[in-house]
Design a protein around this motif. Structure first.
Motif, PDB file in Angstrom:
ATOM      1  N   ILE A 299       0.518   8.490  -4.662  1.00 49.37           N
ATOM      2  CA  ILE A 299      -0.513   9.244  -3.952  1.00 49.37           C
ATOM      3  C   ILE A 299      -1.685   9.619  -4.877  1.00 49.37           C
ATOM      4  O   ILE A 299      -2.845   9.584  -4.477  1.00 49.37           O
ATOM      5  CB  ILE A 299       0.116  10.489  -3.256  1.00 49.37           C
ATOM      6  CG1 ILE A 299      -0.888  11.236  -2.402  1.00 49.37           C
ATOM      7  CG2 ILE A 299       0.770  11.434  -4.224  1.00 49.37           C
ATOM      8  CD1 ILE A 299      -1.129  10.561  -1.095  1.00 49.37           C
ATOM      9  N   GLU A 300      -1.349   9.925  -6.150  1.00 54.80           N
ATOM     10  CA  GLU A 300      -2.418  10.318  -7.092  1.00 54.80           C
ATOM     11  C   GLU A 300      -3.415   9.175  -7.267  1.00 54.80           C
ATOM     12  O   GLU A 300      -4.625   9.380  -7.367  1.00 54.80           O
ATOM     13  CB  GLU A 300      -1.839  10.644  -8.484  1.00 54.80           C
ATOM     14  CG  GLU A 300      -0.852  11.778  -8.520  1.00 54.80           C
ATOM     15  CD  GLU A 300       0.594  11.300  -8.390  1.00 54.80           C
ATOM     16  OE1 GLU A 300       0.839  10.348  -7.620  1.00 54.80           O
ATOM     17  OE2 GLU A 300       1.468  11.883  -9.032  1.00 54.80           O
TER      18      GLU A 300
ATOM     19  N   ASP B 165      -4.846  14.593 -13.526  1.00 57.17           N
ATOM     20  CA  ASP B 165      -5.020  13.431 -12.641  1.00 57.17           C
ATOM     21  C   ASP B 165      -5.552  12.205 -13.400  1.00 57.17           C
ATOM     22  O   ASP B 165      -5.774  11.156 -12.806  1.00 57.17           O
ATOM     23  CB  ASP B 165      -5.942  13.769 -11.459  1.00 57.17           C
ATOM     24  CG  ASP B 165      -7.380  13.991 -11.894  1.00 57.17           C
ATOM     25  OD1 ASP B 165      -7.644  14.026 -13.119  1.00 57.17           O
ATOM     26  OD2 ASP B 165      -8.254  14.127 -11.015  1.00 57.17           O
TER      27      ASP B 165
ATOM     28  N   LEU C 212      -3.893   6.633  -5.056  1.00 57.57           N
ATOM     29  CA  LEU C 212      -4.600   6.440  -3.784  1.00 57.57           C
ATOM     30  C   LEU C 212      -5.776   7.406  -3.650  1.00 57.57           C
ATOM     31  O   LEU C 212      -6.860   7.037  -3.200  1.00 57.57           O
ATOM     32  CB  LEU C 212      -3.636   6.661  -2.614  1.00 57.57           C
ATOM     33  CG  LEU C 212      -2.720   5.494  -2.271  1.00 57.57           C
ATOM     34  CD1 LEU C 212      -1.829   5.859  -1.099  1.00 57.57           C
ATOM     35  CD2 LEU C 212      -3.541   4.245  -1.931  1.00 57.57           C
ATOM     36  N   LYS C 213      -5.548   8.652  -4.093  1.00 55.58           N
ATOM     37  CA  LYS C 213      -6.605   9.661  -4.006  1.00 55.58           C
ATOM     38  C   LYS C 213      -7.807   9.255  -4.851  1.00 55.58           C
ATOM     39  O   LYS C 213      -8.953   9.376  -4.424  1.00 55.58           O
ATOM     40  CB  LYS C 213      -6.075  11.014  -4.504  1.00 55.58           C
ATOM     41  CG  LYS C 213      -5.457  11.836  -3.424  1.00 55.58           C
ATOM     42  CD  LYS C 213      -5.288  13.270  -3.932  1.00 55.58           C
ATOM     43  CE  LYS C 213      -4.241  13.988  -3.120  1.00 55.58           C
ATOM     44  NZ  LYS C 213      -3.459  14.935  -3.904  1.00 55.58           N
ATOM     45  N   LEU C 214      -7.518   8.750  -6.064  1.00 54.38           N
ATOM     46  CA  LEU C 214      -8.616   8.322  -6.940  1.00 54.38           C
ATOM     47  C   LEU C 214      -9.383   7.154  -6.319  1.00 54.38           C
ATOM     48  O   LEU C 214     -10.609   7.106  -6.371  1.00 54.38           O
ATOM     49  CB  LEU C 214      -8.057   7.865  -8.300  1.00 54.38           C
ATOM     50  CG  LEU C 214      -7.878   8.924  -9.368  1.00 54.38           C
ATOM     51  CD1 LEU C 214      -7.203   8.329 -10.595  1.00 54.38           C
ATOM     52  CD2 LEU C 214      -9.242   9.506  -9.770  1.00 54.38           C
TER      53      LEU C 214
ATOM     54  N   GLU D  48      -9.657   6.443  -3.133  1.00 51.56           N
ATOM     55  CA  GLU D  48     -10.428   6.959  -1.994  1.00 51.56           C
ATOM     56  C   GLU D  48     -11.695   7.674  -2.459  1.00 51.56           C
ATOM     57  O   GLU D  48     -12.784   7.462  -1.932  1.00 51.56           O
ATOM     58  CB  GLU D  48      -9.569   7.973  -1.236  1.00 51.56           C
ATOM     59  CG  GLU D  48      -9.237   7.532   0.175  1.00 51.56           C
ATOM     60  CD  GLU D  48      -8.231   8.491   0.763  1.00 51.56           C
ATOM     61  OE1 GLU D  48      -7.122   8.023   1.028  1.00 51.56           O
ATOM     62  OE2 GLU D  48      -8.551   9.697   0.914  1.00 51.56           O
ATOM     63  N   THR D  49     -11.528   8.515  -3.509  1.00 51.48           N
ATOM     64  CA  THR D  49     -12.669   9.296  -3.983  1.00 51.48           C
ATOM     65  C   THR D  49     -13.742   8.401  -4.591  1.00 51.48           C
ATOM     66  O   THR D  49     -14.930   8.580  -4.351  1.00 51.48           O
ATOM     67  CB  THR D  49     -12.204  10.299  -5.076  1.00 51.48           C
ATOM     68  OG1 THR D  49     -11.013  10.904  -4.624  1.00 51.48           O
ATOM     69  CG2 THR D  49     -13.240  11.346  -5.375  1.00 51.48           C
TER      70      THR D  49
ATOM     71  N   ARG E 212      -6.565  -2.340   0.025  1.00 54.89           N
ATOM     72  CA  ARG E 212      -6.022  -1.281   0.897  1.00 54.89           C
ATOM     73  C   ARG E 212      -5.615  -1.763   2.291  1.00 54.89           C
ATOM     74  O   ARG E 212      -6.090  -1.246   3.308  1.00 54.89           O
ATOM     75  CB  ARG E 212      -7.023  -0.121   0.982  1.00 54.89           C
ATOM     76  CG  ARG E 212      -7.106   0.628  -0.351  1.00 54.89           C
ATOM     77  CD  ARG E 212      -8.161   1.663  -0.367  1.00 54.89           C
ATOM     78  NE  ARG E 212      -9.461   1.111  -0.695  1.00 54.89           N
ATOM     79  CZ  ARG E 212     -10.610   1.757  -0.560  1.00 54.89           C
ATOM     80  NH1 ARG E 212     -10.614   2.971  -0.059  1.00 54.89           N
ATOM     81  NH2 ARG E 212     -11.753   1.208  -0.906  1.00 54.89           N
TER      82      ARG E 212
ATOM     83  N   GLU F 294       0.813  -1.210   0.000  1.00 56.29           N
ATOM     84  CA  GLU F 294       0.000   0.000   0.000  1.00 56.29           C
ATOM     85  C   GLU F 294       0.853   1.269   0.000  1.00 56.29           C
ATOM     86  O   GLU F 294       0.570   2.219  -0.706  1.00 56.29           O
ATOM     87  CB  GLU F 294      -0.934  -0.004   1.204  1.00 56.29           C
ATOM     88  CG  GLU F 294      -2.148   0.863   0.937  1.00 56.29           C
ATOM     89  CD  GLU F 294      -2.902   1.159   2.203  1.00 56.29           C
ATOM     90  OE1 GLU F 294      -3.893   1.861   2.108  1.00 56.29           O
ATOM     91  OE2 GLU F 294      -2.491   0.703   3.282  1.00 56.29           O
TER      92      GLU F 294
ATOM     93  N   SER G 259      -8.436  11.649 -14.640  1.00 55.83           N
ATOM     94  CA  SER G 259      -9.815  11.252 -14.336  1.00 55.83           C
ATOM     95  C   SER G 259     -10.725  11.301 -15.566  1.00 55.83           C
ATOM     96  O   SER G 259     -11.872  10.875 -15.499  1.00 55.83           O
ATOM     97  CB  SER G 259     -10.391  12.116 -13.208  1.00 55.83           C
ATOM     98  OG  SER G 259     -10.318  13.479 -13.575  1.00 55.83           O
TER      99      SER G 259
END
Ligand code: PMV
Length: 335
Positions: free
Chosen positions: A8-9, A181, A11-13, A15-16, A105, A3, A183
């Motif tokens: 980080i980019e 990012d 992980l953020k996606l 999480e979101t 995760r 993990e 997305s």
């Protein structure tokens, strides 16, 4: 990928889009078709997020693809390929488990992944696109992620770029996107059905390739003086190919696909040192095809990161194609 190593980019996606980390794992299975790009992806503008320099469009191969089943494992994670248990350190198993970890995760949910491919090994087709798409679909259900298909396509991009296009049947685009990012970079299906459209796989060498497409494209982007012209031309080819597909205009689409594939291979030939996926036998097939076209055959070729040739034609040319290339396996993507 433990993990802590996930950028980080990404992980953020996760999480979101995926909500809180999963608390349970339920049994799930999924299928995804393989696909062949008609206007190709070659080169990343962002290696971490696996974002392409250009958009691409493919056709899916119907029932040829990957099946993946997920269930709870007893102690440690297990990965099976075609019924055979793999050591977790084998590259395939390691890649699969890295991908699983994106969604698990760190939760203590040991997993068993069973994958098999319906693509005949003798056809010389890569299975990474369908493999990551089937794995994503199965994980979506197993961890209750409730991701839409475009969101699943976006995440499958981290496994393999071409996997973005393996979530739908028929013609599928992968939009390059403009956001940093990533997305807005995922697969989008085209509505066009084209029942007469055919693909034939002409095997040349079905052994695994010597350079992965990831290494091949990075080497080309970094060292080929011809690469500079690729992104713009490839984006134009993509737009022309999509318009030709929508119009079911084979006289435009066929030659364009072959030119696009040859231009991609030209960027690799100019890399330093040169990278050659096509072999002498591949070129012989291309020469034979070109001669047959001189005699009126409406069939064209496309080639990926390997020596095998895929022929594109309409049903009316079937008999001529098959008598010229008797070892070919024919696929009807819409029947
Ligand atoms: O998705 P990857 O990393 O296996 O790269 C695929 C590259 C090509 O097959 C050569 C082109 C494409 O668009 O599928």
């Amino acid at each position: 990928m433990a993990e802590a190593q996930v950028p980080i980019e990404i992980l953020k996606l996760v999480e979101t889009l995926c909500g809180p980390a999963p608390e349970q794992l339920q049994e799930a299975q999924a299928f995804a078709p393989s696909n062949i790009a008609l206007a190709k992806y070659w080169g990343k503008r962002d290696e971490v997020l696996n974002l392409p320099h250009n958009s691409s469009v493919s056709v899916s191969l119907g029932s040829l693809g990957s099946y993946t089943k997920i269930s709870a494992a007893e102690g440690a994670d297990e990965v099976y390929l075609a019924g055979k248990a793999l050591d977790r350190s084998e590259p395939f198993a390691a890649k699969v488990l890295q991908f699983v970890e994106l969604f698990r995760r760190g939760q203590s949910l040991p997993i068993r992944v069973d994958t098999s491919n319906s693509i005949p090994t003798a056809a010389g087709l890569a299975s990474s696109a369908s493999g990551f798409a089937a794995l994503m679909k199965a994980l979506n259900e197993a961890f209750g992620l409730a991701l839409s298909l475009p969101q699943q396509s976006l995440f499958a991009r981290f496994g393999s770029g071409s996997a973005t296009r393996s979530f739908w049947d028929g013609f599928v685009t992968w939009e390059r996107g403009v956001r940093s990012d990533g997305s807005d970079s995922y697969g989008v299906p085209l509505e066009t059905e084209w029942p007469e459209f055919r693909i034939a796989l002409v095997p040349v060498n079905t052994a695994p390739k010597s350079h992965s497409s990831r290494d091949g494209m990075n080497h080309t982007t970094a060292t080929s003086p011809l690469y500079a012209s690729w992104p713009k031309q490839a984006e134009e080819d993509f737009c022309t190919a999509v318009a030709a597909i929508k119009d079911r205009d084979f006289p435009t689409l066929g030659p364009l696909c072959e030119a696009n594939a040859l231009a991609m291979h030209a960027t690799m030939s100019a890399a330093r040192p040169a990278l050659h996926y096509l072999s002498a036998q591949s070129w012989e097939i291309l020469e034979k095809l070109s001669q047959a076209r001189g005699d009126g055959l409406a069939a064209f070729a496309t080639m990926d990161a390997g020596p095998n040739i895929k022929l594109l034609y309409l049903d009316a040319a079937r008999d001529d194609v098959m008598s010229l290339f008797p070892t070919a396996t024919e696929i009807s993507p819409f029947n």
